[in-house]
Design an enzyme around this catalytic site. Structure first.
Site, PDB file in Angstrom:
ATOM      1  N   SER A 182       0.825  -1.205   0.000  1.00 44.68           N
ATOM      2  CA  SER A 182       0.000   0.000   0.000  1.00 44.68           C
ATOM      3  C   SER A 182       0.864   1.263   0.000  1.00 44.68           C
ATOM      4  O   SER A 182       1.977   1.272   0.537  1.00 44.68           O
ATOM      5  CB  SER A 182      -0.894   0.003   1.241  1.00 44.68           C
ATOM      6  OG  SER A 182      -1.947   0.919   1.117  1.00 44.68           O
ATOM      7  N   GLN A 203       1.416   6.775  -7.164  1.00 45.12           N
ATOM      8  CA  GLN A 203       0.193   7.445  -6.717  1.00 45.12           C
ATOM      9  C   GLN A 203       0.410   8.951  -6.819  1.00 45.12           C
ATOM     10  O   GLN A 203       1.288   9.504  -6.158  1.00 45.12           O
ATOM     11  CB  GLN A 203      -0.148   7.064  -5.279  1.00 45.12           C
ATOM     12  CG  GLN A 203      -1.482   7.632  -4.798  1.00 45.12           C
ATOM     13  CD  GLN A 203      -1.722   7.390  -3.322  1.00 45.12           C
ATOM     14  OE1 GLN A 203      -1.060   7.998  -2.479  1.00 45.12           O
ATOM     15  NE2 GLN A 203      -2.659   6.501  -2.994  1.00 45.12           N
ATOM     16  N   TYR A 248      -7.114  15.080   0.832  1.00 43.99           N
ATOM     17  CA  TYR A 248      -6.212  15.874  -0.011  1.00 43.99           C
ATOM     18  C   TYR A 248      -7.032  16.574  -1.094  1.00 43.99           C
ATOM     19  O   TYR A 248      -8.268  16.502  -1.110  1.00 43.99           O
ATOM     20  CB  TYR A 248      -5.099  14.988  -0.557  1.00 43.99           C
ATOM     21  CG  TYR A 248      -4.244  14.400   0.552  1.00 43.99           C
ATOM     22  CD1 TYR A 248      -3.582  15.229   1.452  1.00 43.99           C
ATOM     23  CD2 TYR A 248      -4.134  13.013   0.734  1.00 43.99           C
ATOM     24  CE1 TYR A 248      -2.822  14.707   2.490  1.00 43.99           C
ATOM     25  CE2 TYR A 248      -3.377  12.487   1.773  1.00 43.99           C
ATOM     26  CZ  TYR A 248      -2.722  13.335   2.652  1.00 43.99           C
ATOM     27  OH  TYR A 248      -1.986  12.829   3.684  1.00 43.99           O
ATOM     28  N   ARG A 306      -7.933   6.088  -5.834  1.00 47.68           N
ATOM     29  CA  ARG A 306      -8.161   5.831  -4.402  1.00 47.68           C
ATOM     30  C   ARG A 306      -9.181   6.830  -3.891  1.00 47.68           C
ATOM     31  O   ARG A 306      -9.058   8.028  -4.116  1.00 47.68           O
ATOM     32  CB  ARG A 306      -6.856   5.937  -3.612  1.00 47.68           C
ATOM     33  CG  ARG A 306      -7.090   5.798  -2.101  1.00 47.68           C
ATOM     34  CD  ARG A 306      -5.807   5.639  -1.305  1.00 47.68           C
ATOM     35  NE  ARG A 306      -5.588   4.226  -0.981  1.00 47.68           N
ATOM     36  CZ  ARG A 306      -4.794   3.818   0.011  1.00 47.68           C
ATOM     37  NH1 ARG A 306      -4.114   4.675   0.739  1.00 47.68           N
ATOM     38  NH2 ARG A 306      -4.662   2.530   0.265  1.00 47.68           N
ATOM     39  N   ARG A 321       1.228  -1.569   7.117  1.00 44.24           N
ATOM     40  CA  ARG A 321       2.058  -1.868   8.289  1.00 44.24           C
ATOM     41  C   ARG A 321       2.693  -3.257   8.258  1.00 44.24           C
ATOM     42  O   ARG A 321       3.842  -3.407   8.677  1.00 44.24           O
ATOM     43  CB  ARG A 321       1.249  -1.662   9.567  1.00 44.24           C
ATOM     44  CG  ARG A 321       0.989  -0.191   9.876  1.00 44.24           C
ATOM     45  CD  ARG A 321       0.162  -0.016  11.154  1.00 44.24           C
ATOM     46  NE  ARG A 321      -0.013   1.382  11.479  1.00 44.24           N
ATOM     47  CZ  ARG A 321      -0.967   2.163  10.982  1.00 44.24           C
ATOM     48  NH1 ARG A 321      -1.810   1.665  10.102  1.00 44.24           N
ATOM     49  NH2 ARG A 321      -1.067   3.431  11.349  1.00 44.24           N
TER      50      ARG A 321
END
Length: 812
Positions: A458, A537, A618, A666, A760
């Site tokens: 990710s 991205q 964003y 996304r 993570r």
């Protein structure tokens, strides 16, 4: 209301558990307390009992005669025969609603430890079975190895009544309890076990602060006078909509039957105009095949909507909530009676162990609240699945059955494989897994890009660039994860302009030098990690920029060197944040050009996939959310107008991005805030991007407004991906606390996601995917160990574990 159904996680086998049953892992009174409990069953003379501890409750009032109240009464009296325990129940002893209840092996273990007398009585009455039948579109799928135990609710209450009478509990039937406030004046402890419609909780709502949510399905609780041979789910697709039957045996000649459907289906079918008797007859006709033409019966059965109850506090002063009064979990995972009994066990133990009542009640809540919260998350996932059942009925039969069984996210691919390997292998064959290939290692194609497995690293902001330039850190970070076996490695959000950075440490693609630096990284991935793809991205910070590095203060403004911010509307992210300027029409054109210029550089840098960042508050996300877009021009207002600028950017980027390379988007599927983007909005947003040529939607949530209240939990964002995938028909990437390869296999095989992005876990272990293959014994084309690492494809040996076992026990 006690939950009539049990999720198949009632017993989750492991390889070790198959050899020897696991000990029950539930909170019970301490060894000393259990000893007292067993001694109390013989009713010794009062002079033989130790005196009551002065800080422990002696006079106890219990409101409500359901399983929670009765079992708490029996436990507390059993632990000390000198206690005065009085229980009020407004109904008669034989009045009960519903039919069968299910208890898990864990709960039964706790009962056996605390009160063998009750356990033995329950054991004599249980009906047990292992199989689940799922009947859908004329086919029946059977999964075994689930281990259920059920008995009649009336029989359960009779056992508890008898136990309370034997122990000397004062049971007052047909008697409404005095208010809890008045009881607290004359008693040391008041236990409110008065159910989902708790009067105690409602009259003291200002103290317990309940949050009660009514859901979207109607259900009715009925019975049949024969025993199903397994737990049965039956789906009926009628002219009015989808209905479902949940049924299971609870006695040798009796079964619980629940019929459930969406509210609008219930209205369309005319159930709202029928009497109780007519409703029962209609349900029997709809599910005549499941019932073998036999009738159903009711017991004051009414159509209800489920209420999820959450309380901010479970106790105040001398009063404590127990069972459904404190919390509810949807009946589709069968946890109502289970949670009530376990609450009683924990409360009794804490009252014995702790030095004072306030400390004991705090300990009880601290112990139970995490367990209840976890159960409620699983129950909510199951509830949502059934509410949206119509979205899933088009799946192939075996995959539909697997999806149903794993709906709560507690039952997984791996433990289903242990329970019934034949069933799981059948699902895998239907999905298309080659023999011996876990679902996560099957390939997936997006436009001209074929990914060798379903694992994505990710996007994760590293905040380690200088002047937007990726350096050696980024080469090692992304290169290591590409070597680690993931099919697709995503960059962090790469900013389209200097002023579009979140922090001074963010990377960019707005100079030729940055393009070459990225080319160095993509070349490494393509040459040293063959078969791995790397995606970029692209995004712009919007109102969330000009902040410190994450470890210096996330979302905190820079102390100096700030740059001006722009956003859909002039709204700061949080108090103390810089206020952005609202973008003018001319600036929107400039921004669109920044995105297309960055996309052209990304293509020249050699990226295999481009993702447009329209999430997390964003810039482009700021246009989509009604909480952050207050514009009055053509780019604000309705969802269609809020979508306009993000779609313009998408179209412009797609026009310059090579046609054979895929492009994803996304989104934040919910803002986790009142008045923000909803799951239904997210479906329409995804549908709009799909119509413009998006190849997949990367489904995240939140981070749009600072006042969000996320519902965190394992795989907590995947239901949003599931909804989009099965509503829009577009591939989705699921993210959000997916932490195990078992989660990935489960999500892929159930059809809730096409790819799974993990963040993570890849920070913890850059070779997470390789290790997932090794742990599953997989060695095939879905993952490739780099030649220099191949010697590490098996776990290293540890210390000796084969010491001889003891053979003899010598007498002293």
């Amino acid at each position: 209301m006690a939950g009539p159904l049990m999720d198949p996680d009632a017993r989750t086998p492991t390889p070790d558990a198959q050899a020897a049953p696991a000990k029950p892992d539930v909170r019970t009174p301490t060894a000393g307390a259990r000893g007292t409990a067993r001694e109390a069953t013989t009713h010794p003379h009062p002079s033989q009992n130790p005196p009551e501890k002065p800080t422990h409750p002696h006079r106890i009032a219990i409101i409500g005669g359901g399983p929670a109240g009765l079992y708490a009464a029996a436990l507390l009296k059993n632990l000390n025969a000198h206690r005065e325990v009085t229980l009020w129940e407004r109904n008669a002893p034989d009045d009960t609603f519903g039919f069968g209840v299910v208890l898990s092996d864990e709960t039964l273990g706790g009962i056996e430890n605390a009160d063998p007398v009750v356990y033995a009585a329950l054991e004599r009455e249980f009906t047990r079975w292992d199989d689940i039948h799922i009947v859908h579109r004329g086919t029946r799928q059977t999964a075994g190895g689930h281990g259920f135990a059920a008995l009649g609710r009336k029989k359960l209450l009779q056992i508890l009544h008898a136990r309370c009478h034997t122990l000397g509990v004062d049971l007052r039937f047909n008697t409404p309890a005095p208010p809890a406030e008045r009881l607290a004046e004359t008693h040391d402890l008041v236990i409110a076990a008065d159910g989902v419609h708790s009067t105690t909780r409602d009259t003291q709502a200002h103290l317990f602060r309940p949050d009660i949510v009514n859901h979207r399905c109607r259900y009715i609780w009925l019975a049949a006078d024969f025993a199903f041979d397994a737990f049965r789910f039956e789906i009926a697709e009628t002219e009015h909509g989808v209905m479902q039957l949940h049924g299971y045996p609870y006695a040798s000649a009796a079964s619980t039957v629940i019929v459930e459907m969406r509210e609008e289906v219930w209205h369309a079918a005319g159930f709202g105009e029928l009497t109780e008797e007519e409703s029962v007859e209609r349900c029997a006709k709809i599910f005549a095949d499941a019932l073998g033409g036999r009738p159903l019966r009711s017991n004051h059965s009414t159509w209800s909507t489920f209420r999820t109850v959450v309380n901010e506090r479970w106790s105040h002063g001398k009063t404590v909530l127990l069972g459904d009064a404190a919390h509810t979990a949807h009946f589709s995972i069968g946890s109502g009676t289970k949670l009530a009994v376990e609450d009683a066990l924990a409360l009794a133990a804490c009252l014995e162990e702790q030095p004072s009542l306030p400390v004991a009640l705090a300990a009880y809540e601290a112990e139970r609240r995490p367990v209840v919260a976890s159960t409620q998350r699983a129950a909510r996932a199951s509830l949502d699945w059934f509410e949206d059942l119509a979205r899933h009925v088009g799946q192939p039969p075996r995959r539909f059955a697997f999806n149903l069984l794993t709906r709560s996210r507690r039952v997984t691919h791996d433990n289903l494989r242990l329970r019934d390997p034949g069933f799981t292998e059948g699902v895998e064959r239907e999905f298309g897994c080659p023999p011996g290939t876990p679902p996560m290692f099957t390939p997936f194609r997006l436009r001209g890009l074929t990914l060798r497995n379903r694992v994505v690293v990710s996007p994760m902001d590293m905040y380690s660039a200088a002047d937007g330039l990726p350096g050696d850190f980024h080469l090692v970070h992304l290169g290591a994860r590409a070597l680690g076996g993931a099919a697709l490695v995503m960059t962090e959000m790469v900013c389209v302009s200097e002023q579009g950075r979140i922090t001074p440490g963010c990377t960019g693609l707005y100079t030729a030098r940055q393009t070459e630096a990225w080319r160095r990284i993509t070349d490494f991935v393509h040459t040293r990690a063959p078969g791995a793809a790397i995606g970029v991205q692209l995004g712009h910070c919007g109102r969330k920029g000009s902040t410190r590095l994450m470890w210096e203060g996330m979302d905190e403004p820079l102390p100096e060197g700030n740059w001006p911010l722009v956003a859909a509307s002039a709204l700061p992210y949080k108090p103390g944040s810089q206020q952005p300027r609202e973008l003018s029409r001319a600036q929107l054109t400039d921004l669109r050009e920044q995105f297309t210029s960055a996309a052209g550089r990304a293509a020249r840098a050699g990226f295999d996939l481009l993702e447009l960042h329209c999430a997390h508050g964003y810039l482009l996300s700021g246009f989509l959310s009604p909480l952050t877009n207050r514009r009055t021009d053509a780019y604000g207002g309705s969802l269609a107008r809020r979508l306009r600028f993000p779609l313009e950017v998408f179209d412009a980027v797609r026009a310059v991005w090579p046609q054979e390379r895929p492009m994803t988007v996304r989104i934040s599927a919910t803002d986790w805030a009142e008045g923000g983007t909803t799951a239904d909005d997210a479906v329409e947003i995804a549908r709009a991007f799909a119509a413009h040529g998006a190849d997949a939607i990367d489904v995240s949530t939140g981070q749009v407004v600072a006042e969000e209240e996320p519902e965190f939990g394992r795989s907590y964002q995947t239901p949003f991906a599931d909804r989009i995938r099965n509503s829009v028909g577009l591939p989705v990437i699921a993210v959000g606390a997916i932490s195990s390869w078992d989660d990935v296999n489960s999500l892929i095989l159930a059809g809730r996601a096409d790819l799974c992005a993990l963040a993570r876990p890849h920070l913890y272990d850059p070779h997470w995917t390789l290790h997932a293959a090794a742990e599953q014994g997989y060695d095939g084309p879905g993952v490739l160990w780099p030649a220099p690492y191949r010697a590490g494809s098996r776990p290293p040996r540890t210390g000796r574990t084969d010491a001889p076992k003891p053979r003899l026990t010598l007498r002293s």
